[in-house]
Design a protein around this motif. Structure first.
Motif, PDB file in Angstrom:
ATOM      1  N   ALA A   1      71.556   1.341 -27.828  1.00 59.56           N
ATOM      2  CA  ALA A   1      72.843   1.766 -27.264  1.00 59.56           C
ATOM      3  C   ALA A   1      73.394   2.985 -27.983  1.00 59.56           C
ATOM      4  O   ALA A   1      74.002   3.872 -27.349  1.00 59.56           O
ATOM      5  N   ALA A   2      73.193   3.076 -29.304  1.00 63.64           N
ATOM      6  CA  ALA A   2      73.706   4.226 -30.039  1.00 63.64           C
ATOM      7  C   ALA A   2      73.082   5.517 -29.534  1.00 63.64           C
ATOM      8  O   ALA A   2      73.776   6.541 -29.349  1.00 63.64           O
ATOM      9  N   PHE A   3      71.783   5.484 -29.281  1.00 65.39           N
ATOM     10  CA  PHE A   3      71.088   6.664 -28.752  1.00 65.39           C
ATOM     11  C   PHE A   3      71.601   6.993 -27.356  1.00 65.39           C
ATOM     12  O   PHE A   3      71.904   8.156 -27.044  1.00 65.39           O
ATOM     13  N   LEU A   4      71.707   5.967 -26.520  1.00 66.94           N
ATOM     14  CA  LEU A   4      72.147   6.162 -25.136  1.00 66.94           C
ATOM     15  C   LEU A   4      73.512   6.838 -25.067  1.00 66.94           C
ATOM     16  O   LEU A   4      73.685   7.860 -24.378  1.00 66.94           O
TER      17      LEU A   4
ATOM     18  N   ALA B   1      75.127   8.418 -27.397  1.00 66.80           N
ATOM     19  CA  ALA B   1      75.140   9.743 -28.021  1.00 66.80           C
ATOM     20  C   ALA B   1      74.693  10.803 -27.016  1.00 66.80           C
ATOM     21  O   ALA B   1      75.222  11.916 -26.991  1.00 66.80           O
ATOM     22  N   LYS B   2      73.712  10.435 -26.186  1.00 63.86           N
ATOM     23  CA  LYS B   2      73.226  11.364 -25.163  1.00 63.86           C
ATOM     24  C   LYS B   2      74.214  11.485 -24.011  1.00 63.86           C
ATOM     25  O   LYS B   2      74.482  12.587 -23.521  1.00 63.86           O
ATOM     26  N   GLU B   3      74.714  10.348 -23.543  1.00 64.80           N
ATOM     27  CA  GLU B   3      75.589  10.325 -22.362  1.00 64.80           C
ATOM     28  C   GLU B   3      76.782   9.412 -22.632  1.00 64.80           C
ATOM     29  O   GLU B   3      76.783   8.236 -22.268  1.00 64.80           O
ATOM     30  N   PRO B   4      77.833   9.930 -23.249  1.00 65.65           N
ATOM     31  CA  PRO B   4      78.977   9.081 -23.616  1.00 65.65           C
ATOM     32  C   PRO B   4      79.687   8.463 -22.413  1.00 65.65           C
ATOM     33  O   PRO B   4      80.359   7.425 -22.569  1.00 65.65           O
ATOM     34  N   ASN B   5      79.552   9.052 -21.230  1.00 66.20           N
ATOM     35  CA  ASN B   5      80.324   8.591 -20.075  1.00 66.20           C
ATOM     36  C   ASN B   5      79.589   7.611 -19.172  1.00 66.20           C
ATOM     37  O   ASN B   5      80.134   7.218 -18.132  1.00 66.20           O
ATOM     38  N   VAL B   6      78.367   7.218 -19.532  1.00 61.54           N
ATOM     39  CA  VAL B   6      77.652   6.301 -18.654  1.00 61.54           C
ATOM     40  C   VAL B   6      78.238   4.893 -18.769  1.00 61.54           C
ATOM     41  O   VAL B   6      79.065   4.605 -19.638  1.00 61.54           O
ATOM     42  N   ALA B   7      77.765   4.021 -17.887  1.00 62.17           N
ATOM     43  CA  ALA B   7      78.290   2.661 -17.772  1.00 62.17           C
ATOM     44  C   ALA B   7      78.408   1.984 -19.128  1.00 62.17           C
ATOM     45  O   ALA B   7      77.437   1.927 -19.890  1.00 62.17           O
TER      46      ALA B   7
ATOM     47  N   CYS C   1      75.920  -1.247 -21.971  1.00 60.87           N
ATOM     48  CA  CYS C   1      74.456  -1.276 -21.954  1.00 60.87           C
ATOM     49  C   CYS C   1      73.932  -1.436 -23.381  1.00 60.87           C
ATOM     50  O   CYS C   1      74.439  -0.796 -24.313  1.00 60.87           O
ATOM     51  N   ASP C   2      72.926  -2.282 -23.547  1.00 60.49           N
ATOM     52  CA  ASP C   2      72.372  -2.475 -24.890  1.00 60.49           C
ATOM     53  C   ASP C   2      71.244  -1.504 -25.198  1.00 60.49           C
ATOM     54  O   ASP C   2      70.641  -1.549 -26.271  1.00 60.49           O
ATOM     55  N   GLY C   3      70.938  -0.612 -24.255  1.00 61.41           N
ATOM     56  CA  GLY C   3      69.889   0.368 -24.461  1.00 61.41           C
ATOM     57  C   GLY C   3      69.425   0.935 -23.134  1.00 61.41           C
ATOM     58  O   GLY C   3      70.054   0.719 -22.088  1.00 61.41           O
ATOM     59  N   ALA C   4      68.318   1.657 -23.175  1.00 58.50           N
ATOM     60  CA  ALA C   4      67.795   2.300 -21.978  1.00 58.50           C
ATOM     61  C   ALA C   4      66.351   2.679 -22.222  1.00 58.50           C
ATOM     62  O   ALA C   4      65.835   2.542 -23.344  1.00 58.50           O
ATOM     63  N   LEU C   5      65.686   3.156 -21.165  1.00 57.17           N
ATOM     64  CA  LEU C   5      64.414   3.842 -21.321  1.00 57.17           C
ATOM     65  C   LEU C   5      64.694   5.339 -21.241  1.00 57.17           C
ATOM     66  O   LEU C   5      65.504   5.794 -20.428  1.00 57.17           O
TER      67      LEU C   5
END
Length: 364
Positions: free
Chosen positions: A119-122, A124-130, A133-137
Motif C-alpha cells: 500500500a505504501a508503494f501504491l 506514493a505513486k497514486e495518492p488519489n486512488v481508491a 487497498c492493501d497493495g497492487a500489481l
C-alpha cells in the motif's frame, strides 16, 4: 497506378499504407469518412491488452512485438509531422486482481516486469486512488498513446507521401468479383476498376465482414460498441493508468482523464446512453474518488471489430486471388496494430514473417 488498394482508414489501414509506402509501393487508401475517425479515434490508447496474462498466445505475441514499436513510431511521427502522439510510459497499477498468482507466473514466463507492491508503494505513486487497498500489481513498462493525436499524425504523414493517395469520403459498399479475382470496388458514384496486378486489402474494422460477404466469403467479425467518458481535471489527479474490476482510468498530458469502457452488442448503433455514462462515472469514481468533483467534458462511443476469440484475421482470403484482410482485433486494435500490419505486409511483399502467420489465417 497503385499497387495496393486499402479499404478502411483506421490505424490498421493507415499503418499498412505507411509500411507499403515506405517500401516504395503505390498505395490508394479509401475511407468512408475521414481517416482515423472511427474505432481508432475512440479507444483509450493503452498499449497492452488490459489483462495480458488472460489472452492466448496469438494475441500475446503480437502485443509484445507492438509494444516495442510504439516509442519509435511516436518519435518518428512527431519528427515528420510536428504532431505529438503523446506516447507516455508511466506504467500501470492493477487493483484488486483476483488471479494475481497467474499474472505473476505469466510475467516470469515471458520476462515481463510485473510485481506485487504494498500500500505504501501504491499510494506514493497514486495518492488519489481508491482508499483501503492493501497493495497492487505494478507493471512499470506499460505505455499509452493518445489515439486522436496518433491518427492525426498518421494521416498527416500519409498525405505528405507522394506514393500514397488518400481518398476520403469514399465508401466502398461492395466488392465485385470476376472469376477468382476482385475486379471492381462498388461506390455510390459507380464502380472503381481493380487493375491487373493490383491487390485489395480490407481493413474495414467492424464493417469488414459486410464487404467480404459481398463476394460470398464469411468473416466472423461483428461490431461491439464501447462507450467512454473524459474528465476535465488538473494535471496530477492521476499520473498513470490504473485498472480495477475491468474498468480503467488513463491520464493525458494536459491533465484530462479518460475512463472506460463498456462492452455492448448493439449492432452498428453508435449512440451513447445515459445509463452507460452513469456506469462509467461510478467506476471512475471508485478508482479515483477525486474524479467525482471533476466535470465530464465528453462522452462518446465506437464500434470494435469483435471476433470469436479476439484473434484478428490476417492474410489472404481463400479462393480470391487478389484479396487480403486484416480485421477482427476486438478490444486490441491499437495494441496489435504495428505487429498485425507488419505481419500482413511481410506476406504481401514475400518477406520472412515476424511470427508464424498460421494462427491468423482465414478458414477455407
Amino acid at each position: 497506378m497503385s499497387d495496393f488498394l486499402i479499404i478502411g482508414g483506421g490505424v490498421i489501414g493507415m499503418l499498412t499504407a505507411l509500411q507499403l509506402g515506405d517500401a516504395g509501393h503505390g498505395v490508394t487508401l479509401f475511407e468512408r469518412g475521414e481517416c482515423g475517425r472511427e474505432a481508432s479515434w475512440a479507444g483509450g490508447g493503452i498499449v497492452s491488452p488490459l489483462y495480458p496474462w488472460r489472452y492466448s498466445a496469438p494475441i500475446s505475441q503480437l502485443s509484445r512485438w507492438s509494444e516495442g514499436v510504439y516509442p519509435e513510431l511516436a518519435l518518428r511521427l512527431l519528427e515528420e509531422t510536428g504532431i505529438d502522439p503523446e506516447y507516455r510510459q508511466r506504467g500501470l497499477l492493477y487493483l484488486r486482481v483476483e488471479d494475481a498468482p497467474q499474472a505473476l507466473a505469466w510475467a516470469r514466463d515471458v520476462g515481463k516486469p510485473l510485481e506485487r507492491v504494498d500500500a505504501a508503494f501504491l499510494y506514493a505513486k497514486e495518492p488519489n486512488v481508491a482508499p483501503g487497498c492493501d497493495g497492487a500489481l505494478w507493471m512499470p513498462t506499460l505505455g499509452s498513446i493518445r489515439n486522436p493525436r496518433l491518427t492525426r499524425a498518421l494521416r498527416a504523414r500519409l498525405q505528405a507521401m507522394p506514393q500514397v493517395r488518400l481518398e476520403e469520403g469514399v465508401a466502398i459498399n461492395a466488392l465485385k468479383r470476376s472469376g477468382n479475382d476482385i475486379a471492381a470496388l462498388e461506390t455510390e458514384a459507380g464502380n472503381r476498376s481493380v487493375g491487373a496486378g493490383q491487390q485489395v486489402i480490407v481493413c474495414g474494422g467492424a464493417w469488414a465482414a459486410t464487404l467480404l460477404d459481398s463476394v460470398q466469403v464469411t468473416l466472423p467479425v461483428r461490431p461491439v460498441k464501447g462507450q467512454m467518458i473524459l474528465f476535465k481535471t488538473e494535471p496530477g489527479v492521476v499520473n498513470r493508468v490504473v485498472l480495477m474490476d475491468g474498468r480503467y482510468v488513463i491520464p493525458r498530458a494536459d491533465g484530462r482523464v479518460l475512463a472506460g469502457s463498456t462492452l455492448e452488442e448493439t449492432g452498428f448503433d453508435r449512440s451513447t446512453s445515459e445509463e452507460a455514462r452513469e456506469s462509467l462515472w461510478e467506476s471512475a469514481k471508485r478508482i479515483v474518488p477525486a474524479l467525482a468533483e471533476c466535470p465530464v467534458e465528453h462522452h462518446w462511443a465506437g464500434l470494435r471489430p469483435g471476433s470469436p476469440a479476439g484473434i484478428p484475421f490476417i492474410g489472404a482470403v481463400p479462393g480470391v486471388g487478389n484479396l487480403y484482410v486484416n480485421a477482427g482485433h476486438y478490444r486490441n486494435g491499437l495494441v496489435l496494430a504495428p505487429a498485425s500490419t507488419r505481419l500482413l505486409v511481410d506476406g504481401l511483399l514475400g518477406r520472412t514473417p515476424i511470427v508464424d502467420p498460421t494462427a491468423y489465417r482465414l478458414p477455407g
